[in-house]
Design an enzyme around this catalytic site. Structure first.
Site, mmCIF file in Angstrom:
data_model
loop_
_atom_site.group_PDB
_atom_site.id
_atom_site.type_symbol
_atom_site.label_atom_id
_atom_site.label_comp_id
_atom_site.label_asym_id
_atom_site.label_seq_id
_atom_site.Cartn_x
_atom_site.Cartn_y
_atom_site.Cartn_z
ATOM 1 N N GLU A 1 35.345 -27.342 119.784
ATOM 2 C CA GLU A 1 35.675 -26.035 119.225
ATOM 3 C C GLU A 1 34.422 -25.402 118.612
ATOM 4 O OE1 GLU A 1 38.393 -26.525 115.994
ATOM 5 O OE2 GLU A 1 38.305 -24.420 115.392
ATOM 6 N N ASP B 1 38.307 -28.946 114.682
ATOM 7 C CA ASP B 1 38.308 -29.115 113.229
ATOM 8 C C ASP B 1 39.601 -29.771 112.772
ATOM 9 O OD1 ASP B 1 35.914 -27.844 113.196
ATOM 10 O OD2 ASP B 1 36.692 -25.899 112.491
ATOM 11 N N ASP C 1 41.739 -29.009 110.751
ATOM 12 C CA ASP C 1 42.549 -28.075 109.963
ATOM 13 C C ASP C 1 43.590 -27.415 110.862
ATOM 14 O OD1 ASP C 1 41.178 -26.310 111.545
ATOM 15 O OD2 ASP C 1 39.973 -25.447 109.929
ATOM 16 N N ASP D 1 43.812 -24.436 112.199
ATOM 17 C CA ASP D 1 43.279 -23.769 113.386
ATOM 18 C C ASP D 1 42.879 -24.777 114.461
ATOM 19 O OD1 ASP D 1 43.699 -21.257 112.559
ATOM 20 O OD2 ASP D 1 41.627 -20.867 111.888
#
Ligand code: 28F
Length: 685
Positions: A473, A546, A548, A550
């Site tokens: 990403e 990541d 998280d 997202d």
């Protein structure tokens, strides 16, 4: 009493028969893994469903007890208790102790449903530490018990009941000497199969009850994992835990969640409701579920379908209530009928001009959710995994029943007919446009020397079995990853931002999306029907996002793309999720990484809570330099990879999972996430 001792030749055969089952359980139930354990339940439930199909039973209860024994109860006629003339034993005893007894009774093909191995109750008995059968019939309650298939008490009247109160109840405890992998039932696995059974048997109510609490199940799993197979030990642990819970009042709020479960499945609409269930997180493009049924050449046929505004097709086929994921004759008949009928209608009503090419089957099935269910006398299951229906008479029967009734339906419902034809025409045009575009890009590729996407930092080793590709990403993390990697075997493909949600976009749009095109070319396998695993350029495809929300979203988008375009990549275990750490802990120049909050706490516990501790929370991969990324996430010696596997019991459930996660309806997604949040095993989809 005297009867009990008089075992004749038949009785000896019985014991030999069931001994064979215990010697080679795999031959009768396929496997002694968790799947085989669950299969025992289906064998018994199948008999109750047969009684329902015969028209004598409308409710089946299935209960998982605390010790993982199972009780199945129905309100049918009760297994006959009179003496069977051939064997001189009560009929019920024959059913539960003679191998293959189920199928041949009753005349006129009593046995309709039946698991893959369709061998019946005596096999379950043989593979159970103990079993009890209670039959209510003729105003009396009869009971017989067994251990590992052997009779431990003769059929006895143990009470009276109303003469109209009838039914059969079977309780069994799977044998720990046979099911060595696990003895713990998975509520969700039983739930999915019993829901399916209820859809396939309209009007039948199936109630599934779990008497185990969540914490009891967790404890059993832990005990089993630590090799502690002795069930007495497990219940000791449970009791200790239970009494300690009662002493701590502040835990009562949490405890109220910690109870058993119950699910009720009851569908008056049968497979029509099954189709609505398949479409529950999609948007149907017309109201009706179209339904055809009939009997031809002794094949009983039921078909239901409805189109949604999506692009994927889900057609589930059953023969005698058994899922046939590889399709077969019934599926061929259905596809034939659909293609022919819609083309005829479209031409006749000028929805397709004379000079336009015919609609392809694929065009007509875009966004289709369908159930095909046939019941047939001697089902032939073919193919490597015996999951394909071979009976040719099923093809003709489905074809003619669907053709005739669908033609009539379309004539009666021109508005719906037009909606479906227009969707198919759009699909056809889009497909044609995409083909032209693809040809163009292919030619361009050839002209430009073709080949791999520019952003890909490929590895040098040409042996795919040694190679892996990181889908990363963001460009900055991509940069670190390129610096960190082992050039020979690790390739890096950075993705810019979010990739296309293939669940919501026209399939052809996917080819206009650069990220998706890059992945397709990098992997080398091709997609859909052209997919060829032999051409896969990397043994491992590793999604690195990541840690998280997202990042999780991007990972889900990627998995959706893989599942819809190259499902075998996931099914054959090539897709992984990298696990970047959440925290970096530093103390006196020493460094630790924590991959979860729990781990953070235990590290701090270990090194001592004090001023010198420096804890950094990583907000993204970008915050790590190349060296940190290497040692925490990419180094094959030290990293943690999660292999993505598809856990659902059927293609339908997987389809629902993806359309729920990625579709455009918010409510089902919220429900799904809430339902799964507690038990989230973060990669089993
Ligand atoms: C808990 C699981 O197994 N239910 C069953 C019946 C009813 C009959 C039956 C079963 C016929 C001649 C054996 C009753 N009356 N639930 C069940 N319900 N089996 S299994 O008959 C089987 C054979 O001997 C039944 C009249 N005909 C059939």
């Amino acid at each position: 009493m005297s009867e009990k001792q008089q075992y004749g030749g038949d009785q000896i055969q019985v014991l030999e028969g069931l001994e064979a089952v215990r010697k080679r359980p795999g031959m009768y139930i396929g496997t002694t893994s968790s799947r085989g354990l669950h299969h025992l339940v289906y064998e018994i439930v199948d008999n109750a469903v047969d009684e329902a199909l015969a028209g004598f039973c409308d409710t089946v209860h299935v209960t998982i007890h605390k010790d993982n024994s199972i009780t199945v109860t129905d309100n049918g006629r009760g297994v006959p208790v009179d003496i069977n003339h051939k064997t001189g034993r009560p009929a019920v005893e024959v059913v539960y102790t003679v191998l293959h007894a189920g199928g041949k009774f009753g005349g006129g093909g009593y046995k309709v449903s039946g698991g893959l191995h369709g061998v019946g109750a005596s096999v379950v008995n043989a593979l159970s530490e103990n079993m009890e059968v209670v039959v209510k019939r003729d105003g009396k309650v009869h009971r017989q018990t067994y251990e590992r298939g052997k009779i431990t008490s003769d059929l006895t009247v143990i009470g009276e009941c109303e003469s109209d109160d009838t039914g059969t109840q079977v309780t069994f405890l799977p044998d720990k000497d046979i099911f060595k992998e696990t003895l713990i039932y998975d509520f969700d696995v039983l739930k999915n199969r019993l829901r399916e059974m209820a859809f396939l048997t309209k009007g039948l109510k199936i109630v599934l009850t779990d008497e185990r609490t969540r914490s009891e199940i967790e404890m059993q799993i832990k005990a089993e994992k630590s090799g502690k197979q002795d069930t007495e030990d497990i219940s000791d642990v449970q009791e200790a835990e239970e009494s300690s819970e009662q002493e701590t009042p502040e835990e009562t709020v949490e405890n109220s969640e910690d109870k058993g479960r119950e699910e009720v499945f009851h569908y008056e609409g049968g497979i029509k409701e099954f189709v609505s269930y398949l479409n529950k997180s999609k948007t149907p493009i017309y109201e009706d579920v179209i339904y055809c049924e009939g009997v031809k050449d002794k094949v009983s046929v039921e078909v239901a379908f409805q189109h949604n505004d999506g692009y994927s097709e889900i057609t589930e086929c059953f023969a005698n209530n058994i899922n046939t994921p590889e399709g077969g004759m019934h599926l061929t008949g259905f596809k034939n009928a659909l293609t022919k009928t819609f083309n005829d209608y479209a031409k006749k009503n000028k929805l397709l001009k004379d000079n336009e090419p015919a609609l392809s089957g694929e065009d007509i099935r875009e966004g289709l959710a369908a159930i095909i269910s046939v019941k047939i006398e001697n089902p032939q299951f073919e193919g490597q995994t015996k999951q394909k229906l071979g009976n040719a008479e099923a093809r003709g029967a489905v074809d003619s029943i669907v053709s005739e009734q669908l033609t009539y339906y379309l004539e009666q419902n021109p508005a719906q007919a037009r909606i479906i034809c227009e969707k198919a025409v759009l699909a056809q045009r889009a497909r044609e446009a995409a083909r032209k575009a693809r040809d163009l890009t292919r030619r361009k590729n050839v002209l430009e020397g073709g080949g791999l996407p520019g952003k890909l930092a490929d590895c040098s080793d040409k042996d795919a079995s040694k190679c892996e590709i990181f889908i990363v990403e963001g460009d900055s993390a991509g940069g670190s990853a390129k610096k960190a990697r082992t050039r020979t075997t690790q390739a890096i493909l950075p993705l810019r931002g979010k990739i296309l949600n293939v669940e919501k976009a026209r399939p052809e749009k996917a080819f206009e999306n650069e990220e998706i095109r890059s992945m397709i070319t990098a992997f080398g396998t091709g997609i859909h029907d052209e997919f060829d695993i032999e051409k896969l350029r990397y043994n491992k495809i590793i999604i690195m996002t990541d840690a998280d929300v997202d990042g999780a979203h991007i990972a889900t988008l990627l998995l959706t793309f893989f599942y819809r375009f190259m499902p075998k990549l996931i099914k054959e275990g090539h897709v992984f999720l990298a696990q970047p750490p959440l925290y970096k802990i530093e103390k006196n120049k020493k460094v630790w990484y924590a991959y979860s909050d729990d781990e953070l706490n235990s590290i701090i516990e270990e090194i001592g809570r004090d001023q010198n501790n420096r804890v950094q929370r990583y907000k993204g991969l970008g915050e790590m330099d190349a060296e940190q990324l290497w040692e925490t996430t990419m180094d094959p010696e030290r990293r943690i990879l999660l292999r993505v596997n598809i856990e659902e019991s059927s293609e339908a459930e997987v389809d629902i999972t993806f359309s729920t996660l990625m579709g455009d309806q918010v409510e089902p997604r919220r429900e799904f996430i809430e339902a799964n949040a507690k038990y989230a095993k973060n990669l089993d989809i």
